[in-house]
Write an enzyme that holds these catalytic residues in place. Sequence first.
Site, short mmCIF file in Angstrom:
data_model
loop_
_atom_site.label_atom_id
_atom_site.label_comp_id
_atom_site.label_asym_id
_atom_site.label_seq_id
_atom_site.Cartn_x
_atom_site.Cartn_y
_atom_site.Cartn_z
N PRO A 180 0.76 -0.94 -0.20
CA PRO A 180 -0.31 -0.18 0.06
C PRO A 180 0.21 1.43 0.14
O PRO A 180 0.04 2.66 -0.50
CB PRO A 180 -0.80 -0.15 1.41
N LYS A 200 -2.19 2.66 -4.09
CA LYS A 200 -2.09 2.07 -5.42
C LYS A 200 -3.47 0.93 -6.24
O LYS A 200 -4.62 1.26 -6.55
CB LYS A 200 -0.88 1.58 -6.01
N TYR A 237 2.04 9.76 -7.94
CA TYR A 237 1.14 9.39 -6.80
C TYR A 237 0.24 9.71 -7.43
O TYR A 237 -0.73 9.50 -6.92
CB TYR A 237 2.06 10.72 -5.60
C1 FAD Z 1 -6.27 -5.20 4.54
C2 FAD Z 1 -6.33 -4.25 3.53
C3 FAD Z 1 -6.09 -2.82 3.35
C4 FAD Z 1 -5.44 -2.30 2.05
N1 FAD Z 1 -5.42 -0.95 2.30
C5 FAD Z 1 -4.91 -0.36 1.22
C6 FAD Z 1 -4.40 1.54 1.30
O1 FAD Z 1 -4.06 1.65 2.39
N2 FAD Z 1 -4.67 1.54 -0.17
C7 FAD Z 1 -5.00 1.51 -0.80
O2 FAD Z 1 -4.60 2.07 -2.02
N3 FAD Z 1 -5.04 -0.18 -0.94
C8 FAD Z 1 -5.10 -0.75 0.08
N4 FAD Z 1 -6.16 -1.85 -0.22
C9 FAD Z 1 -5.87 -2.69 -1.43
C10 FAD Z 1 -7.76 -1.52 -1.84
O3 FAD Z 1 -8.77 -2.26 -0.44
C11 FAD Z 1 -7.50 -3.06 -3.10
O4 FAD Z 1 -6.98 -2.97 -3.89
C12 FAD Z 1 -8.93 -3.02 -3.69
O5 FAD Z 1 -9.84 -3.45 -2.68
C13 FAD Z 1 -9.44 -4.14 -4.26
O6 FAD Z 1 -10.82 -3.89 -4.94
P1 FAD Z 1 -11.38 -5.46 -5.61
O7 FAD Z 1 -13.18 -4.61 -6.08
O8 FAD Z 1 -10.64 -5.76 -6.33
O9 FAD Z 1 -11.37 -6.17 -4.53
P2 FAD Z 1 -12.08 -6.28 -2.99
O10 FAD Z 1 -12.34 -5.24 -2.36
O11 FAD Z 1 -11.12 -7.62 -2.92
O12 FAD Z 1 -13.05 -7.54 -3.64
C14 FAD Z 1 -13.66 -8.51 -4.11
C15 FAD Z 1 -15.19 -9.23 -3.21
O13 FAD Z 1 -15.65 -10.34 -4.30
C16 FAD Z 1 -15.77 -10.79 -2.80
N5 FAD Z 1 -15.74 -12.58 -3.68
C17 FAD Z 1 -14.35 -13.10 -3.12
N6 FAD Z 1 -14.19 -14.26 -3.96
C18 FAD Z 1 -15.58 -14.76 -4.17
C19 FAD Z 1 -16.45 -15.64 -4.35
N7 FAD Z 1 -15.97 -16.75 -4.76
N8 FAD Z 1 -17.53 -15.54 -5.07
C20 FAD Z 1 -18.14 -14.32 -4.57
N9 FAD Z 1 -17.77 -13.02 -3.95
C21 FAD Z 1 -16.17 -13.73 -4.01
C22 FAD Z 1 -14.89 -10.70 -1.89
O14 FAD Z 1 -15.91 -10.91 -0.83
C23 FAD Z 1 -14.91 -8.93 -2.22
O15 FAD Z 1 -16.44 -8.97 -1.69
C24 FAD Z 1 -5.66 -3.19 0.89
C25 FAD Z 1 -6.07 -4.17 1.08
C26 FAD Z 1 -6.08 -4.55 1.94
C27 FAD Z 1 -7.22 -6.08 2.38
#
Ligand code: FAD
Length: 394
Positions: free
Chosen positions: A293, A297, A385
């Site tokens: 993080p 990004k 950034y």
């Molecule tokens: C603890 C943590 C802290 C973070 N802090 C930062 C930060 O400070 N700054 C930053 O830029 N980024 C941060 N990130 C990264 C950022 O949160 C993610 O990049 C972002 O959430 C990506 O979005 P997404 O929708 O691709 O995935 P996710 O947010 O992971 O969403 C995926 C969704 O799919 C669902 N899912 C999973 N498997 C299945 C399945 N088999 N069937 C149906 N649904 C399913 C999950 O429940 C979830 O709701 C952090 C991530 C984590 C884990």
Amino acid sequence: MNTQVAIIGAGPSGLLLGQLLHNAGIKTVILERQTPEYVLGRIRAGILENGTVELLREAGVSRRMDAEGLIHHGVEFLFANQRIPVPLSELTGGKTVMVYGQTEVTRDLMEARQACGAQTIYGVEQVELHDLKNDKPFVTFVKNGETCRLECDFVAGCDGFHGVSRQSIPRDILREYESIWPFGWLGLLADTPPVNHELIYAHHERGFVLCSQRSLTRSRYYLQVPLSDKVEQWSDERFWGELKRRLPDELSQKLVTGHSLEKSIAPLRSYVVEPMQYGRMFLVGDAAHIVPPTGAKGLNLAVSDVNYLWRILRQYYRHGREDLLSHYSQLALNRVWKGERFSWFMTHLLHDFQDKSAFDRKMQEVDRQYYLGSRAGLTTIAENYVGLPYETVE
Ligand SMILES: Cc1cc2nc3c(=O)[nH]c(=O)nc-3n(C[C@H](O)[C@H](O)[C@H](O)COP(=O)(O)OP(=O)(O)OC[C@H]3O[C@@H](n4cnc5c(N)ncnc54)[C@H](O)[C@@H]3O)c2cc1C
């Protein structure tokens, strides 16, 4: 049941893709494993790039973000107790970042989806993707003990790092690139005013510190900790004490402490999978890539993928542009790798590495002198950034 695009996952990427496609008259169904309350309970990203803000506006979900989000024109770095401002807007021709939490972005997207009547099915189990190489793929899942089948034209795998979409691609097709970092981040969220009006990225011999925020009254702080640490070992008192120790007096004296709303330790990982598509299934966001993080990004790269995918699908449905479908992976990856590089660079620059050789430590020091001591270096940091521009889809 049938739809045009089946979206797996109701995180920010799935919900934003769903909203943009819905606005373009393309039908979607989102399948989410968790409950809405669980999804909203996850405390994650908080810094939105310029392009992310613009895409949320384009999706029509920016009313609250524009009213409540905080525009930041700069960030600060701190080395050996010396504060180095990075004037983002001055160095990038007026670009800024927005402080607005991922939880709030998700809430706005959920409300917009509910208001427009598009379908999200929460609490699904055993999601499986079928016939991805055919023109008519389908998804099966279990809801309330009953097996359901969703037929579609395309599947968008927005289901995060541990989801099922990436695992549905045959192993011999995927190429994985991965680096695990030898430390974690301990994060604490508190309803206290931030210690500084801008974010502070601080290097200290005891470990890295990030002073971040979610609003004028809610702070998010992070400490670099060993991977072996457990969150139970970190009382609020110990956290605040350690944070003060890693900040210069002028900041530690100003720091307002308080009861933690959330505290967790996240390991740091760099990961990319190629390609980001297989037949009629596209991987989006954390399903295909993870960044440490440090460069803020993660969420922004997920939005970047959505930006390319929804424009390609819109062109396909409006103008029959079948040819564009095969461009998705490369377009998305071009930008993903740049985000990976910046996150890797920032992590190297700012953290303390116990096992670094004396030579590597010198390199780290010289990198700091160069990047933070010259306008060219600062401009490189600033333009990455605030977010590099998107390529045009045509
Ligand atoms: C603890 C943590 C802290 C973070 N802090 C930062 C930060 O400070 N700054 C930053 O830029 N980024 C941060 N990130 C990264 C950022 O949160 C993610 O990049 C972002 O959430 C990506 O979005 P997404 O929708 O691709 O995935 P996710 O947010 O992971 O969403 C995926 C969704 O799919 C669902 N899912 C999973 N498997 C299945 C399945 N088999 N069937 C149906 N649904 C399913 C999950 O429940 C979830 O709701 C952090 C991530 C984590 C884990």
